[in-house]
Write a protein that holds these residues in place. Structure first.
Motif, PDB file in Angstrom:
ATOM      1  N   GLY A   1       0.831  -1.202   0.000  1.00 22.66           N
ATOM      2  CA  GLY A   1       0.000   0.000   0.000  1.00 22.66           C
ATOM      3  C   GLY A   1       0.861   1.245   0.000  1.00 22.66           C
ATOM      4  N   ALA A   2       0.282   2.348  -0.444  1.00 22.31           N
ATOM      5  CA  ALA A   2       1.039   3.611  -0.486  1.00 22.31           C
ATOM      6  C   ALA A   2       0.124   4.794  -0.191  1.00 22.31           C
ATOM      7  N   GLY A   3      -0.967   4.559   0.546  1.00 28.14           N
ATOM      8  CA  GLY A   3      -1.883   5.638   0.929  1.00 28.14           C
ATOM      9  C   GLY A   3      -1.431   6.295   2.234  1.00 28.14           C
ATOM     10  N   GLY A   4      -2.369   6.983   2.891  1.00 26.92           N
ATOM     11  CA  GLY A   4      -2.052   7.725   4.114  1.00 26.92           C
ATOM     12  C   GLY A   4      -1.490   6.826   5.200  1.00 26.92           C
ATOM     13  N   ALA A   5      -2.095   5.667   5.405  1.00 26.72           N
ATOM     14  CA  ALA A   5      -1.644   4.760   6.461  1.00 26.72           C
ATOM     15  C   ALA A   5      -0.230   4.266   6.160  1.00 26.72           C
TER      16      ALA A   5
ATOM     17  N   ASN B   1       2.583  -1.380  -4.330  1.00 27.79           N
ATOM     18  CA  ASN B   1       1.246  -0.793  -4.361  1.00 27.79           C
ATOM     19  C   ASN B   1       0.639  -1.014  -5.740  1.00 27.79           C
ATOM     20  N   ARG B   2      -0.688  -1.202  -5.759  1.00 27.18           N
ATOM     21  CA  ARG B   2      -1.390  -1.414  -7.033  1.00 27.18           C
ATOM     22  C   ARG B   2      -1.042  -0.300  -8.024  1.00 27.18           C
ATOM     23  N   THR B   3      -1.084   0.940  -7.564  1.00 30.00           N
ATOM     24  CA  THR B   3      -0.686   2.056  -8.428  1.00 30.00           C
ATOM     25  C   THR B   3       0.791   2.330  -8.186  1.00 30.00           C
TER      26      THR B   3
ATOM     27  N   LYS C   1       2.388   5.719  -7.095  1.00 32.81           N
ATOM     28  CA  LYS C   1       2.262   6.149  -5.701  1.00 32.81           C
ATOM     29  C   LYS C   1       3.326   5.475  -4.828  1.00 32.81           C
TER      30      LYS C   1
ATOM     31  N   THR D   1      -3.152  -1.753   2.779  1.00 34.19           N
ATOM     32  CA  THR D   1      -4.220  -1.596   1.788  1.00 34.19           C
ATOM     33  C   THR D   1      -5.550  -1.940   2.463  1.00 34.19           C
ATOM     34  N   SER D   2      -6.625  -1.676   1.735  1.00 36.87           N
ATOM     35  CA  SER D   2      -7.936  -1.982   2.324  1.00 36.87           C
ATOM     36  C   SER D   2      -8.427  -3.380   1.940  1.00 36.87           C
TER      37      SER D   2
ATOM     38  N   TYR E   1     -13.648  -5.959  -1.487  1.00 38.34           N
ATOM     39  CA  TYR E   1     -12.491  -6.875  -1.495  1.00 38.34           C
ATOM     40  C   TYR E   1     -12.368  -7.632  -0.183  1.00 38.34           C
TER      41      TYR E   1
HETATM   42  P1  ATR Z   1      -5.443   4.855   3.986  1.00 37.30           P
HETATM   43  O1  ATR Z   1      -5.470   6.245   4.552  1.00 37.30           O
HETATM   44  O2  ATR Z   1      -6.142   3.843   4.874  1.00 37.30           O
HETATM   45  O3  ATR Z   1      -4.070   4.427   3.599  1.00 37.30           O
HETATM   46  P2  ATR Z   1      -5.974   5.279   1.187  1.00 37.30           P
HETATM   47  O4  ATR Z   1      -5.072   6.461   1.206  1.00 37.30           O
HETATM   48  O5  ATR Z   1      -7.266   5.385   0.460  1.00 37.30           O
HETATM   49  O6  ATR Z   1      -6.363   4.868   2.676  1.00 37.30           O
HETATM   50  O7  ATR Z   1      -5.136   4.030   0.640  1.00 37.30           O
HETATM   51  C1  ATR Z   1      -5.709   2.782   0.375  1.00 37.30           C
HETATM   52  C2  ATR Z   1      -4.622   1.803  -0.105  1.00 37.30           C
HETATM   53  O8  ATR Z   1      -5.257   0.547  -0.436  1.00 37.30           O
HETATM   54  C3  ATR Z   1      -3.896   2.258  -1.377  1.00 37.30           C
HETATM   55  O9  ATR Z   1      -2.566   1.803  -1.316  1.00 37.30           O
HETATM   56  C4  ATR Z   1      -4.677   1.530  -2.471  1.00 37.30           C
HETATM   57  O10 ATR Z   1      -3.949   1.300  -3.669  1.00 37.30           O
HETATM   58  P3  ATR Z   1      -3.952   2.402  -4.874  1.00 37.30           P
HETATM   59  O11 ATR Z   1      -2.968   3.436  -4.468  1.00 37.30           O
HETATM   60  O12 ATR Z   1      -3.573   1.637  -6.077  1.00 37.30           O
HETATM   61  O13 ATR Z   1      -5.359   2.933  -4.938  1.00 37.30           O
HETATM   62  C5  ATR Z   1      -4.944   0.208  -1.787  1.00 37.30           C
HETATM   63  N1  ATR Z   1      -6.069  -0.514  -2.411  1.00 37.30           N
HETATM   64  C6  ATR Z   1      -7.379  -0.206  -2.325  1.00 37.30           C
HETATM   65  N2  ATR Z   1      -8.129  -1.104  -3.021  1.00 37.30           N
HETATM   66  C7  ATR Z   1      -7.252  -1.992  -3.566  1.00 37.30           C
HETATM   67  C8  ATR Z   1      -7.389  -3.149  -4.409  1.00 37.30           C
HETATM   68  N3  ATR Z   1      -8.582  -3.574  -4.830  1.00 37.30           N
HETATM   69  N4  ATR Z   1      -6.260  -3.809  -4.781  1.00 37.30           N
HETATM   70  C9  ATR Z   1      -5.048  -3.389  -4.355  1.00 37.30           C
HETATM   71  N5  ATR Z   1      -4.857  -2.302  -3.568  1.00 37.30           N
HETATM   72  C10 ATR Z   1      -5.933  -1.611  -3.170  1.00 37.30           C
END
Ligand code: ATR
Length: 291
Positions: free
Chosen positions: A127-131, A151-153, A156, A201-202, A210
């Motif tokens: 993952g690469a979001g806020g958390a 990370n999927r994207t 990021k 990730t979520s 998911y």
């Molecule tokens: P948070 O603050 O909890 O980190 P967020 O910033 O929305 O929330 O980040 C969610 C993370 O879950 C991201 O890394 C997201 O990947 P992307 O950057 O590609 O969006 C990841 N995520 C969410 N749904 C996903 C999925 N179906 N498969 C893979 N990664 C997923």
């Protein structure tokens, strides 16, 4: 005068913060109400603005507003600025000050509940979001030997790895940092020798599309690793189930949630958070919402 603390996010149906924060406030018999406030993006600015009113002590900020909120408040503490995300706001006489207590919560659960010392360890962060930002900066400051981000994207993951590398260079931290493509052979390779895997990730989260998915296949989990899932509902996610089956140690996201909340509680009230009240209240709330 009754005072208020809110959690601002969207959606909040499954939030257990109101339950365990209110339990802590009630323990001290404080005339403070902790309320969930679901806010749509278009209303975020005015919701944050209103926190300056004297009856508001502050707020928790959660998904998806932790990054955006940073730009809507008056002052940001150094660590929240570094992470680029705010999860706690304190109203200091009409001035809104932002903090990030996620990293503290993450590390406290890692040390106290999982008994894991991150120094010189090889780590994979999914993952690469806020958390993930909070987790990665926390791990960097703890002196892990390598930090691989998938990370999927990919862009990021690369951007997060770039910020971490810059911080490491400026602070003479020797951690090896890399971004690798999601579910790639490079991730498989790194997986073989890693000692800690953290899911930010979520995937696996109850109520999400998911909920049945794991971010890693079971054959990629080394049996002597610790697998840490930030998802707290359900308490045993598909990833944690697989990790247990592979013989790895596991920890879910509930202790981190409560510890980050405990640090926020201290910031608002200047009192020690009663963890022995908060943890059972959080577990109870999770059962109530079907976790
Ligand atoms: P948070 O603050 O909890 O980190 P967020 O910033 O929305 O929330 O980040 C969610 C993370 O879950 C991201 O890394 C997201 O990947 P992307 O950057 O590609 O969006 C990841 N995520 C969410 N749904 C996903 C999925 N179906 N498969 C893979 N990664 C997923």
């Amino acid at each position: 005068m009754t005072q208020f603390i809110s959690v601002i996010g969207y959606q909040l149906k499954h939030s257990v913060s109101p339950d365990f924060q209110q339990a802590a406030l009630d323990y001290y018999k404080l005339d403070i109400r902790y309320e969930a406030r679901e806010v749509k993006t278009a209303d975020l600015l005015s919701a944050i603005y209103k926190l300056r009113q004297p009856q508001n002590l502050g707020a928790n900020i959660t998904v998806p507003y932790k990054e955006e909120t940073l730009h809507l408040i008056d002052e940001v503490d150094d660590f929240a600025g570094l992470v680029g995300a705010v999860n706690t706001i304190v109203n200091r006489s009409g001035k809104l000050v932002g903090f990030n207590t996620d990293a503290y919560g993450f590390l406290r659960a890692l040390h106290d509940d999982a008994g894991f010392k991150p120094e010189n360890k090889r780590v994979i962060v999914l993952g690469a979001g806020g958390a993930a930002h909070a987790v990665c900066f926390a791990l960097l400051q703890e002196g892990v030997s390598s930090l691989i981000i998938a990370n999927r994207t990919m862009a990021k993951a690369e951007s997060l790895a770039g910020s971490l590398a810059k911080h490491a260079a400026n602070n003479k931290i020797s951690t090896e940092i890399a971004a690798v493509p999601w579910q790639s052979s490079k991730l498989t390779e790194a997986g073989k020798s890693c000692q800690l895997i953290v899911n930010c990730t979520s995937l696996g989260m109850k109520g999400s599309p998911y909920e049945e998915e794991s971010p890693l296949p079971s054959d990629l989990i080394p049996k002597d690793a610790l697998v840490y899932d930030l998802v707290y509902n359900p308490p045993e996610t598909p990833l944690l189930r697989m990790a247990s089956e592979a013989g790895a140690n596991t920890i879910g996201g509930l202790p981190m949630l409560v510890y980050q909340g405990a640090a926020s509680f201290k910031l608002w009230t200047d009192r020690e958070a009663p963890l022995d009240i908060m943890l059972p209240a959080a577990r109870q709330a999770l059962i109530k919402i079907g976790g």
